[in-house]
Write an enzyme that holds these catalytic residues in place. Structure first.
Site, PDB file in Angstrom:
ATOM      1  N   GLY A 181       0.675  -1.251   0.040  1.00  9.60           N
ATOM      2  CA  GLY A 181       0.046   0.098  -0.031  1.00  9.60           C
ATOM      3  C   GLY A 181       0.976   1.272  -0.040  1.00  9.60           C
ATOM      4  O   GLY A 181       0.381   2.286  -0.357  1.00  9.60           O
ATOM      5  N   PHE A 182       2.014   1.237   0.524  1.00  7.70           N
ATOM      6  CA  PHE A 182       3.000   2.399   0.693  1.00  7.70           C
ATOM      7  C   PHE A 182       3.536   2.778  -0.765  1.00  7.70           C
ATOM      8  O   PHE A 182       3.738   3.689  -1.155  1.00  7.70           O
ATOM      9  CB  PHE A 182       4.018   2.147   1.400  1.00  7.70           C
ATOM     10  CG  PHE A 182       4.736   3.384   1.948  1.00  7.70           C
ATOM     11  CD1 PHE A 182       4.760   4.121   3.002  1.00  7.70           C
ATOM     12  CD2 PHE A 182       6.086   3.453   1.178  1.00  7.70           C
ATOM     13  CE1 PHE A 182       5.733   5.356   3.181  1.00  7.70           C
ATOM     14  CE2 PHE A 182       7.007   4.505   1.458  1.00  7.70           C
ATOM     15  CZ  PHE A 182       6.651   5.317   2.247  1.00  7.70           C
ATOM     16  N   GLY A 183       3.879   1.467  -1.490  1.00 15.92           N
ATOM     17  CA  GLY A 183       4.554   1.920  -2.595  1.00 15.92           C
ATOM     18  C   GLY A 183       5.577   0.436  -2.877  1.00 15.92           C
ATOM     19  O   GLY A 183       5.157  -0.672  -2.213  1.00 15.92           O
ATOM     20  N   GLU A 184       6.487   0.757  -3.637  1.00 20.38           N
ATOM     21  CA  GLU A 184       7.637  -0.546  -4.177  1.00 20.38           C
ATOM     22  C   GLU A 184       8.564  -0.369  -3.126  1.00 20.38           C
ATOM     23  O   GLU A 184       9.048   0.536  -2.534  1.00 20.38           O
ATOM     24  CB  GLU A 184       7.843  -0.086  -5.627  1.00 20.38           C
ATOM     25  CG  GLU A 184       6.792  -0.241  -6.671  1.00 20.38           C
ATOM     26  CD  GLU A 184       7.309   0.201  -7.843  1.00 20.38           C
ATOM     27  OE1 GLU A 184       8.279   1.149  -8.049  1.00 20.38           O
ATOM     28  OE2 GLU A 184       6.635  -0.248  -8.894  1.00 20.38           O
ATOM     29  N   VAL A 185       9.080  -1.559  -3.086  1.00 20.66           N
ATOM     30  CA  VAL A 185      10.250  -2.254  -2.172  1.00 20.66           C
ATOM     31  C   VAL A 185      11.386  -2.542  -2.890  1.00 20.66           C
ATOM     32  O   VAL A 185      11.019  -3.584  -3.696  1.00 20.66           O
ATOM     33  CB  VAL A 185       9.831  -2.981  -1.070  1.00 20.66           C
ATOM     34  CG1 VAL A 185      11.031  -3.243   0.071  1.00 20.66           C
ATOM     35  CG2 VAL A 185       8.737  -2.584  -0.172  1.00 20.66           C
ATOM     36  N   ASP A 296      -2.612  -2.629  11.589  1.00 22.01           N
ATOM     37  CA  ASP A 296      -2.569  -3.524  10.450  1.00 22.01           C
ATOM     38  C   ASP A 296      -1.733  -4.584  10.434  1.00 22.01           C
ATOM     39  O   ASP A 296      -0.819  -4.718   9.598  1.00 22.01           O
ATOM     40  CB  ASP A 296      -1.988  -2.333   9.428  1.00 22.01           C
ATOM     41  CG  ASP A 296      -2.470  -2.681   7.786  1.00 22.01           C
ATOM     42  OD1 ASP A 296      -3.300  -3.780   7.890  1.00 22.01           O
ATOM     43  OD2 ASP A 296      -1.676  -2.588   6.795  1.00 22.01           O
TER      44      ASP A 296
END
Length: 486
Positions: A181-185, A296
Protein backbone atom coordinates in the site's frame (compact mmCIF):
# COMPACT_ATOMS: atom_id res chain seq x y z
CA UNK A 1 -2.54 104.31 -61.01
CA UNK A 2 -5.70 102.72 -62.32
CA UNK A 3 -6.44 99.03 -62.66
CA UNK A 4 -9.02 96.79 -64.25
CA UNK A 5 -11.12 94.55 -62.09
CA UNK A 6 -9.93 91.07 -62.93
CA UNK A 7 -12.07 88.11 -63.80
CA UNK A 8 -10.93 85.26 -61.60
CA UNK A 9 -11.40 81.55 -62.32
CA UNK A 10 -10.64 79.11 -59.45
CA UNK A 11 -10.38 75.35 -59.96
CA UNK A 12 -11.73 73.59 -56.80
CA UNK A 13 -11.01 69.87 -56.26
CA UNK A 14 -12.48 67.90 -53.32
CA UNK A 15 -11.76 64.42 -51.95
CA UNK A 16 -12.68 62.27 -48.91
CA UNK A 17 -10.40 60.21 -46.65
CA UNK A 18 -12.01 58.39 -43.72
CA UNK A 19 -13.82 61.04 -41.66
CA UNK A 20 -11.95 63.94 -43.32
CA UNK A 21 -12.92 66.14 -46.33
CA UNK A 22 -10.01 67.52 -48.39
CA UNK A 23 -10.01 70.15 -51.13
CA UNK A 24 -7.54 72.15 -53.30
CA UNK A 25 -8.16 75.61 -54.78
CA UNK A 26 -6.07 76.62 -57.86
CA UNK A 27 -6.29 80.06 -59.57
CA UNK A 28 -6.64 79.30 -63.28
CA UNK A 29 -7.07 82.91 -64.51
CA UNK A 30 -7.11 86.36 -62.97
CA UNK A 31 -5.49 87.63 -59.88
CA UNK A 32 -4.51 85.44 -56.97
CA UNK A 33 -6.87 86.86 -54.37
CA UNK A 34 -7.62 85.65 -50.85
CA UNK A 35 -10.29 82.93 -50.98
CA UNK A 36 -12.49 81.96 -48.06
CA UNK A 37 -14.34 78.60 -48.12
CA UNK A 38 -17.53 78.11 -46.07
CA UNK A 39 -18.32 74.30 -46.12
CA UNK A 40 -21.65 73.04 -44.81
CA UNK A 41 -22.63 69.76 -43.22
CA UNK A 42 -25.18 67.35 -44.67
CA UNK A 43 -27.76 68.58 -42.18
CA UNK A 44 -27.30 72.20 -43.25
CA UNK A 45 -25.08 73.20 -40.33
CA UNK A 46 -21.99 75.23 -41.05
CA UNK A 47 -18.61 73.76 -40.45
CA UNK A 48 -15.49 75.63 -39.49
CA UNK A 49 -14.33 78.50 -41.77
CA UNK A 50 -11.10 78.03 -43.66
CA UNK A 51 -9.26 79.87 -46.38
CA UNK A 52 -6.25 80.23 -48.63
CA UNK A 53 -4.24 83.29 -47.68
CA UNK A 54 -1.36 84.41 -49.93
CA UNK A 55 1.39 86.64 -48.59
CA UNK A 56 1.68 89.28 -51.31
CA UNK A 57 4.48 91.12 -49.51
CA UNK A 58 6.92 88.23 -49.85
CA UNK A 59 5.34 85.84 -52.29
CA UNK A 60 4.58 88.15 -55.27
CA UNK A 61 7.30 89.80 -57.47
CA UNK A 62 7.24 93.61 -57.55
CA UNK A 63 6.31 93.82 -61.25
CA UNK A 64 3.33 91.51 -60.73
CA UNK A 65 1.77 93.26 -57.75
CA UNK A 66 -1.64 94.90 -58.02
CA UNK A 67 -1.66 98.01 -55.81
CA UNK A 68 -4.50 100.34 -54.91
CA UNK A 69 -4.32 103.16 -52.42
CA UNK A 70 -0.86 101.94 -51.49
CA UNK A 71 -2.12 98.47 -50.56
CA UNK A 72 -1.26 95.27 -52.42
CA UNK A 73 -4.57 93.60 -53.30
CA UNK A 74 -3.46 90.89 -55.73
CA UNK A 75 -0.75 89.32 -57.79
CA UNK A 76 -0.73 89.06 -61.60
CA UNK A 77 0.29 85.42 -61.83
CA UNK A 78 -1.30 82.03 -61.60
CA UNK A 79 0.24 81.35 -58.20
CA UNK A 80 -1.44 78.31 -56.82
CA UNK A 81 -2.75 78.30 -53.28
CA UNK A 82 -1.16 75.65 -51.14
CA UNK A 83 -3.54 72.65 -50.88
CA UNK A 84 -5.90 72.90 -47.94
CA UNK A 85 -5.28 70.34 -45.23
CA UNK A 86 -7.93 68.20 -43.65
CA UNK A 87 -10.60 69.93 -41.64
CA UNK A 88 -8.97 68.58 -38.50
CA UNK A 89 -5.76 70.62 -39.13
CA UNK A 90 -6.75 73.55 -41.42
CA UNK A 91 -8.80 75.47 -38.90
CA UNK A 92 -9.19 79.15 -39.00
CA UNK A 93 -8.33 81.01 -35.81
CA UNK A 94 -12.00 81.61 -35.08
CA UNK A 95 -13.18 77.99 -35.40
CA UNK A 96 -13.76 75.74 -32.37
CA UNK A 97 -13.36 72.37 -34.09
CA UNK A 98 -13.44 70.81 -37.57
CA UNK A 99 -14.84 67.49 -36.51
CA UNK A 100 -18.53 66.93 -36.87
CA UNK A 101 -20.46 66.42 -33.67
CA UNK A 102 -21.39 62.87 -34.68
CA UNK A 103 -17.74 61.92 -35.28
CA UNK A 104 -16.69 63.39 -31.94
CA UNK A 105 -19.51 61.59 -30.16
CA UNK A 106 -18.64 58.28 -31.81
CA UNK A 107 -14.97 58.60 -30.86
CA UNK A 108 -15.89 59.51 -27.32
CA UNK A 109 -18.20 56.47 -27.10
CA UNK A 110 -15.50 54.16 -28.44
CA UNK A 111 -13.03 55.59 -25.97
CA UNK A 112 -15.40 55.19 -23.02
CA UNK A 113 -16.12 51.55 -23.93
CA UNK A 114 -12.60 50.46 -24.82
CA UNK A 115 -10.84 51.91 -21.79
CA UNK A 116 -12.77 49.82 -19.17
CA UNK A 117 -12.36 46.67 -21.30
CA UNK A 118 -8.63 47.28 -21.62
CA UNK A 119 -8.38 47.94 -17.89
CA UNK A 120 -10.36 44.79 -16.99
CA UNK A 121 -8.26 42.65 -19.36
CA UNK A 122 -5.06 44.01 -17.85
CA UNK A 123 -6.29 43.31 -14.32
CA UNK A 124 -7.26 39.73 -15.24
CA UNK A 125 -3.88 39.08 -16.83
CA UNK A 126 -2.07 40.49 -13.81
CA UNK A 127 -4.25 38.41 -11.46
CA UNK A 128 -3.55 35.25 -13.47
CA UNK A 129 0.20 35.83 -13.32
CA UNK A 130 0.01 36.63 -9.60
CA UNK A 131 -2.12 33.52 -8.85
CA UNK A 132 0.26 31.27 -10.78
CA UNK A 133 3.28 32.65 -8.95
CA UNK A 134 1.50 32.39 -5.60
CA UNK A 135 0.43 28.78 -6.24
CA UNK A 136 3.96 27.80 -7.27
CA UNK A 137 5.37 29.51 -4.20
CA UNK A 138 2.77 27.85 -1.94
CA UNK A 139 3.67 24.43 -3.36
CA UNK A 140 7.36 25.08 -2.74
CA UNK A 141 6.62 26.26 0.80
CA UNK A 142 4.38 23.23 1.44
CA UNK A 143 7.06 20.83 0.25
CA UNK A 144 9.63 22.62 2.38
CA UNK A 145 7.37 22.50 5.44
CA UNK A 146 6.76 18.78 4.95
CA UNK A 147 10.47 18.11 4.65
CA UNK A 148 11.31 20.32 7.64
CA UNK A 149 8.50 18.89 9.75
CA UNK A 150 9.64 15.32 9.19
CA UNK A 151 13.30 16.17 9.73
CA UNK A 152 12.58 18.08 12.92
CA UNK A 153 10.47 15.22 14.29
CA UNK A 154 13.41 12.81 14.27
CA UNK A 155 16.07 13.47 16.84
CA UNK A 156 18.73 11.17 15.46
CA UNK A 157 20.55 11.79 12.22
CA UNK A 158 18.79 9.26 9.99
CA UNK A 159 18.78 11.16 6.73
CA UNK A 160 19.95 9.39 3.57
CA UNK A 161 21.13 11.11 0.42
CA UNK A 162 18.83 10.49 -2.55
CA UNK A 163 21.73 9.97 -4.97
CA UNK A 164 23.23 7.35 -2.63
CA UNK A 165 19.92 5.47 -2.57
CA UNK A 166 19.63 5.64 -6.36
CA UNK A 167 23.14 4.28 -6.70
CA UNK A 168 22.42 1.45 -4.24
CA UNK A 169 19.16 0.31 -5.88
CA UNK A 170 18.92 1.92 -9.33
CA UNK A 171 15.20 1.38 -8.66
CA UNK A 172 15.62 -1.47 -11.12
CA UNK A 173 13.08 -4.22 -11.75
CA UNK A 174 15.59 -6.92 -10.84
CA UNK A 175 16.05 -5.32 -7.40
CA UNK A 176 12.34 -5.07 -6.68
CA UNK A 177 11.30 -7.14 -3.64
CA UNK A 178 7.59 -6.43 -3.71
CA UNK A 179 4.89 -3.80 -3.60
CA UNK A 180 2.37 -2.79 -0.94
CA UNK A 181 0.00 0.00 0.00
CA UNK A 182 2.92 2.36 0.63
CA UNK A 183 4.65 1.70 -2.66
CA UNK A 184 7.43 -0.41 -4.11
CA UNK A 185 10.20 -2.06 -2.08
CA UNK A 186 13.69 -2.49 -3.51
CA UNK A 187 16.81 -4.27 -2.37
CA UNK A 188 19.96 -2.19 -2.30
CA UNK A 189 23.60 -2.35 -1.33
CA UNK A 190 25.27 0.97 -0.39
CA UNK A 191 29.00 1.58 -0.37
CA UNK A 192 29.33 0.33 3.23
CA UNK A 193 28.24 -3.13 2.03
CA UNK A 194 25.19 -3.48 4.31
CA UNK A 195 22.15 -4.69 2.39
CA UNK A 196 19.08 -2.49 2.78
CA UNK A 197 15.39 -2.59 1.89
CA UNK A 198 14.13 0.67 0.38
CA UNK A 199 10.44 1.55 0.53
CA UNK A 200 9.59 4.21 -2.04
CA UNK A 201 6.30 6.08 -1.65
CA UNK A 202 4.29 5.73 -4.82
CA UNK A 203 2.58 8.82 -6.28
CA UNK A 204 -0.56 6.70 -6.62
CA UNK A 205 -0.34 5.41 -3.06
CA UNK A 206 -3.32 5.83 -0.75
CA UNK A 207 -0.84 6.74 1.96
CA UNK A 208 0.84 10.11 2.09
CA UNK A 209 2.92 12.49 4.15
CA UNK A 210 1.04 11.79 7.39
CA UNK A 211 1.62 8.03 7.18
CA UNK A 212 5.22 8.55 6.09
CA UNK A 213 5.98 10.88 8.99
CA UNK A 214 4.15 8.52 11.37
CA UNK A 215 6.32 5.59 10.40
CA UNK A 216 9.57 7.56 10.53
CA UNK A 217 8.86 9.02 13.97
CA UNK A 218 7.58 5.77 15.50
CA UNK A 219 10.09 3.28 14.17
CA UNK A 220 12.99 5.64 14.84
CA UNK A 221 12.07 5.72 18.54
CA UNK A 222 11.14 2.03 18.94
CA UNK A 223 13.81 -0.59 19.48
CA UNK A 224 12.96 -4.29 19.88
CA UNK A 225 14.29 -7.44 18.29
CA UNK A 226 10.82 -8.29 17.01
CA UNK A 227 10.30 -4.94 15.30
CA UNK A 228 11.86 -4.14 11.95
CA UNK A 229 14.75 -1.68 12.28
CA UNK A 230 14.60 1.67 10.49
CA UNK A 231 18.04 2.71 9.22
CA UNK A 232 17.01 6.06 7.80
CA UNK A 233 14.82 8.01 5.43
CA UNK A 234 15.05 10.40 2.51
CA UNK A 235 12.72 13.32 1.82
CA UNK A 236 12.81 15.37 -1.37
CA UNK A 237 10.12 17.43 -3.16
CA UNK A 238 9.22 14.46 -5.37
CA UNK A 239 10.51 11.55 -3.27
CA UNK A 240 9.70 10.06 0.13
CA UNK A 241 11.77 6.98 0.97
CA UNK A 242 12.19 4.72 4.00
CA UNK A 243 15.36 2.66 4.44
CA UNK A 244 15.11 -0.53 6.52
CA UNK A 245 17.36 -3.40 7.39
CA UNK A 246 17.16 -6.09 4.74
CA UNK A 247 15.52 -9.35 5.89
CA UNK A 248 16.45 -12.20 3.60
CA UNK A 249 13.35 -14.36 4.08
CA UNK A 250 10.85 -11.69 3.07
CA UNK A 251 7.35 -11.79 4.61
CA UNK A 252 5.48 -14.49 6.52
CA UNK A 253 2.61 -14.81 4.01
CA UNK A 254 4.99 -16.21 1.38
CA UNK A 255 5.78 -19.10 3.72
CA UNK A 256 2.42 -20.02 5.20
CA UNK A 257 0.46 -19.59 1.95
CA UNK A 258 3.15 -20.37 -0.64
CA UNK A 259 3.27 -23.96 -1.78
CA UNK A 260 7.04 -24.07 -2.29
CA UNK A 261 8.10 -22.63 1.10
CA UNK A 262 5.28 -24.05 3.21
CA UNK A 263 7.04 -27.37 3.70
CA UNK A 264 10.01 -25.64 5.40
CA UNK A 265 7.78 -24.43 8.25
CA UNK A 266 7.88 -27.13 10.90
CA UNK A 267 5.99 -26.64 14.15
CA UNK A 268 8.96 -25.32 16.08
CA UNK A 269 9.50 -22.51 13.55
CA UNK A 270 5.78 -21.69 13.56
CA UNK A 271 5.68 -21.61 17.34
CA UNK A 272 8.74 -19.33 17.50
CA UNK A 273 7.10 -16.97 15.00
CA UNK A 274 3.90 -16.83 17.10
CA UNK A 275 5.87 -16.12 20.28
CA UNK A 276 8.02 -13.48 18.56
CA UNK A 277 4.98 -11.61 17.21
CA UNK A 278 3.40 -11.71 20.69
CA UNK A 279 6.53 -10.25 22.26
CA UNK A 280 6.68 -7.50 19.67
CA UNK A 281 3.06 -6.55 20.37
CA UNK A 282 3.65 -6.65 24.13
CA UNK A 283 6.49 -4.17 23.66
CA UNK A 284 4.28 -1.84 21.58
CA UNK A 285 1.35 -2.00 23.99
CA UNK A 286 3.01 -2.02 27.38
CA UNK A 287 6.83 -1.92 27.43
CA UNK A 288 7.90 0.76 24.94
CA UNK A 289 8.33 4.48 25.70
CA UNK A 290 5.29 5.00 23.46
CA UNK A 291 1.99 3.16 23.69
CA UNK A 292 1.37 2.12 20.09
CA UNK A 293 -1.61 0.53 18.34
CA UNK A 294 -0.43 -1.01 15.06
CA UNK A 295 -3.89 -1.25 13.36
CA UNK A 296 -2.65 -3.28 10.38
CA UNK A 297 -1.19 -6.48 11.80
CA UNK A 298 -1.26 -9.20 9.13
CA UNK A 299 0.93 -11.91 7.65
CA UNK A 300 2.39 -9.69 4.91
CA UNK A 301 3.53 -7.18 7.56
CA UNK A 302 5.55 -9.81 9.45
CA UNK A 303 9.07 -10.02 8.03
CA UNK A 304 11.47 -12.91 8.66
CA UNK A 305 15.23 -12.69 9.04
CA UNK A 306 17.74 -15.34 8.03
CA UNK A 307 16.99 -17.31 11.22
CA UNK A 308 13.20 -17.07 10.69
CA UNK A 309 12.80 -14.63 13.56
CA UNK A 310 9.67 -12.48 13.03
CA UNK A 311 9.77 -8.68 12.93
CA UNK A 312 6.64 -6.53 12.83
CA UNK A 313 6.79 -3.91 10.06
CA UNK A 314 4.74 -1.18 8.36
CA UNK A 315 3.77 1.38 11.00
CA UNK A 316 2.18 3.83 8.59
CA UNK A 317 -1.29 3.32 10.11
CA UNK A 318 -0.15 3.00 13.73
CA UNK A 319 -1.65 5.22 16.42
CA UNK A 320 -0.05 6.60 19.57
CA UNK A 321 -1.93 6.27 22.86
CA UNK A 322 -1.52 8.13 26.11
CA UNK A 323 -0.36 6.16 29.11
CA UNK A 324 -3.86 5.99 30.59
CA UNK A 325 -5.77 6.01 27.29
CA UNK A 326 -7.93 2.95 26.66
CA UNK A 327 -9.72 3.60 23.37
CA UNK A 328 -9.56 5.85 20.31
CA UNK A 329 -12.04 6.69 17.57
CA UNK A 330 -11.70 7.47 13.90
CA UNK A 331 -14.01 8.15 10.95
CA UNK A 332 -11.31 6.99 8.54
CA UNK A 333 -11.28 3.21 8.86
CA UNK A 334 -8.12 1.84 7.28
CA UNK A 335 -6.77 -1.66 7.48
CA UNK A 336 -7.22 -5.11 5.95
CA UNK A 337 -10.52 -6.96 5.99
CA UNK A 338 -10.22 -10.33 7.67
CA UNK A 339 -7.81 -8.94 10.27
CA UNK A 340 -9.89 -5.97 11.47
CA UNK A 341 -11.66 -6.25 14.80
CA UNK A 342 -15.47 -5.93 14.49
CA UNK A 343 -15.74 -2.86 16.72
CA UNK A 344 -13.15 -1.09 14.56
CA UNK A 345 -14.59 -2.18 11.21
CA UNK A 346 -18.13 -1.11 12.15
CA UNK A 347 -17.82 1.83 14.55
CA UNK A 348 -14.24 3.06 14.17
CA UNK A 349 -13.33 2.28 17.81
CA UNK A 350 -9.78 0.97 18.20
CA UNK A 351 -7.59 -0.03 21.14
CA UNK A 352 -4.90 -2.55 22.06
CA UNK A 353 -7.69 -5.14 21.86
CA UNK A 354 -7.97 -4.38 18.14
CA UNK A 355 -4.38 -5.57 17.64
CA UNK A 356 -5.09 -8.61 19.83
CA UNK A 357 -7.96 -9.58 17.52
CA UNK A 358 -5.61 -9.35 14.51
CA UNK A 359 -3.05 -11.44 16.40
CA UNK A 360 -5.66 -14.17 16.97
CA UNK A 361 -6.49 -14.30 13.25
CA UNK A 362 -2.77 -14.45 12.45
CA UNK A 363 -2.19 -17.38 14.85
CA UNK A 364 -5.01 -19.38 13.23
CA UNK A 365 -3.49 -18.73 9.80
CA UNK A 366 -0.04 -19.84 10.95
CA UNK A 367 -1.40 -23.06 12.48
CA UNK A 368 -3.61 -24.00 9.51
CA UNK A 369 -1.74 -22.38 6.59
CA UNK A 370 -5.12 -21.06 5.40
CA UNK A 371 -6.21 -17.49 4.80
CA UNK A 372 -9.02 -15.89 6.70
CA UNK A 373 -10.83 -14.66 3.63
CA UNK A 374 -13.25 -11.79 3.88
CA UNK A 375 -16.48 -12.94 2.22
CA UNK A 376 -17.89 -10.37 -0.19
CA UNK A 377 -20.38 -12.53 -2.04
CA UNK A 378 -22.35 -15.75 -1.63
CA UNK A 379 -20.13 -18.65 -0.59
CA UNK A 380 -21.00 -22.08 0.76
CA UNK A 381 -17.64 -22.63 2.43
CA UNK A 382 -17.13 -22.25 6.15
CA UNK A 383 -15.14 -19.24 7.30
CA UNK A 384 -11.76 -19.99 8.89
CA UNK A 385 -12.66 -18.50 12.29
CA UNK A 386 -15.90 -20.44 12.53
CA UNK A 387 -14.24 -23.67 11.50
CA UNK A 388 -11.53 -23.24 14.17
CA UNK A 389 -14.11 -22.64 16.91
CA UNK A 390 -16.39 -25.49 15.74
CA UNK A 391 -13.53 -28.04 15.70
CA UNK A 392 -12.30 -26.86 19.11
CA UNK A 393 -15.82 -27.06 20.53
CA UNK A 394 -16.25 -30.56 19.07
CA UNK A 395 -12.92 -31.71 20.57
CA UNK A 396 -11.47 -32.09 17.08
CA UNK A 397 -8.89 -29.32 17.39
CA UNK A 398 -6.11 -31.27 15.65
CA UNK A 399 -8.22 -31.44 12.46
CA UNK A 400 -7.57 -27.71 12.09
CA UNK A 401 -3.76 -28.08 11.94
CA UNK A 402 -1.91 -27.91 8.60
CA UNK A 403 -1.69 -31.43 7.18
CA UNK A 404 1.86 -30.75 5.92
CA UNK A 405 3.02 -31.00 9.55
CA UNK A 406 2.03 -34.69 9.40
CA UNK A 407 1.13 -34.75 13.10
CA UNK A 408 4.75 -33.94 13.96
CA UNK A 409 4.02 -31.47 16.77
CA UNK A 410 3.33 -31.44 20.52
CA UNK A 411 -0.44 -31.63 20.89
CA UNK A 412 -0.59 -29.51 24.04
CA UNK A 413 1.29 -26.61 22.39
CA UNK A 414 -0.87 -26.64 19.28
CA UNK A 415 -4.05 -26.87 21.35
CA UNK A 416 -2.92 -24.00 23.56
CA UNK A 417 -2.13 -21.76 20.55
CA UNK A 418 -5.56 -22.40 19.01
CA UNK A 419 -7.25 -21.83 22.40
CA UNK A 420 -5.44 -18.47 22.80
CA UNK A 421 -6.34 -17.46 19.23
CA UNK A 422 -10.04 -18.21 19.86
CA UNK A 423 -9.96 -16.02 22.97
CA UNK A 424 -8.41 -13.21 20.91
CA UNK A 425 -11.08 -13.22 18.19
CA UNK A 426 -14.08 -12.94 20.51
CA UNK A 427 -16.60 -10.34 19.44
CA UNK A 428 -16.59 -8.58 22.82
CA UNK A 429 -13.27 -6.70 23.10
CA UNK A 430 -13.46 -6.77 26.91
CA UNK A 431 -13.29 -10.60 26.85
CA UNK A 432 -10.06 -10.72 24.87
CA UNK A 433 -6.91 -11.35 26.97
CA UNK A 434 -4.11 -8.81 27.43
CA UNK A 435 -0.86 -9.27 25.58
CA UNK A 436 1.04 -9.85 28.82
CA UNK A 437 -1.23 -12.82 29.66
CA UNK A 438 -0.81 -14.21 26.15
CA UNK A 439 3.00 -14.05 26.30
CA UNK A 440 2.98 -15.64 29.76
CA UNK A 441 0.79 -18.51 28.52
CA UNK A 442 2.96 -19.05 25.42
CA UNK A 443 6.05 -19.13 27.63
CA UNK A 444 4.59 -22.01 29.64
CA UNK A 445 3.52 -20.10 32.75
CA UNK A 446 0.43 -21.25 34.58
CA UNK A 447 -2.34 -19.08 33.19
CA UNK A 448 -6.02 -19.88 33.44
CA UNK A 449 -7.52 -19.77 29.95
CA UNK A 450 -11.33 -19.32 30.00
CA UNK A 451 -13.67 -20.97 27.54
CA UNK A 452 -13.87 -18.87 24.38
CA UNK A 453 -17.19 -17.66 23.01
CA UNK A 454 -18.03 -18.33 19.36
CA UNK A 455 -16.81 -15.63 16.98
CA UNK A 456 -19.81 -13.44 16.15
CA UNK A 457 -17.88 -11.20 13.81
CA UNK A 458 -19.61 -13.03 10.96
CA UNK A 459 -22.60 -14.06 13.11
CA UNK A 460 -26.21 -13.13 13.55
CA UNK A 461 -25.50 -10.66 16.36
CA UNK A 462 -23.87 -8.16 13.99
CA UNK A 463 -26.66 -8.65 11.48
CA UNK A 464 -29.24 -7.79 14.16
CA UNK A 465 -27.34 -4.66 15.19
CA UNK A 466 -26.72 -3.54 11.60
CA UNK A 467 -29.79 -4.14 9.46
CA UNK A 468 -28.30 -2.12 6.60
CA UNK A 469 -25.43 -4.57 6.11
CA UNK A 470 -25.80 -7.17 3.35
CA UNK A 471 -25.66 -10.81 4.45
CA UNK A 472 -24.30 -13.98 2.89
CA UNK A 473 -24.64 -17.60 3.88
CA UNK A 474 -21.84 -19.88 5.02
CA UNK A 475 -22.62 -23.41 6.15
CA UNK A 476 -25.46 -22.99 8.65
CA UNK A 477 -24.57 -19.48 9.87
CA UNK A 478 -25.37 -16.03 8.54
CA UNK A 479 -22.42 -13.70 8.06
CA UNK A 480 -22.28 -10.04 7.09
CA UNK A 481 -20.65 -8.16 4.27
CA UNK A 482 -19.19 -5.14 6.06
CA UNK A 483 -19.03 -1.66 4.56
CA UNK A 484 -16.95 0.83 6.59
CA UNK A 485 -18.39 4.27 7.09
CA UNK A 486 -16.73 7.34 5.52
Amino acid sequence: MSYTTPVNFIDLNTSHNGNQDLYNANVVAGYNLPVTMVPQGSNGSRCALTGCVFDYEYGCPDDHRVITNGTIIGCRSSVVCEPFQSLSTSLSPNSATSLSKSDAKRKRTILLVSLPILAATSIMLLYGVWSSMRKRKATQISNCLEVCEIKNAVLDSLQFDLNAIRTATNFAAENKLGEGGFGEVYKGKPENGQEIAVKRLSKNSGQGVAEFKNEVVLVAKLRHKNLVKLLGFCVAPEEKILVYEFLSNSSLDKFIFGQTKQASLNWQIRCNIIVGIARGLLYLHEDSPLKVIHRDLKSSNILLDEHMNPKISDFGLAKLFGVDQIQGDTKRIIGTYGYMAPEYAITGHYSVKSDIYSFGVLVLEIVSSQRNRFCKQLQLEEALLHRAWRLWNDNKTLDFVDTKLQNDFPIDEVTKCIHIALLCIQDDAALRPRMSSIVAALNGQAVCLPTPKPPNYFGAKILEDNDSLGSVYTRNKTITNLHPRD
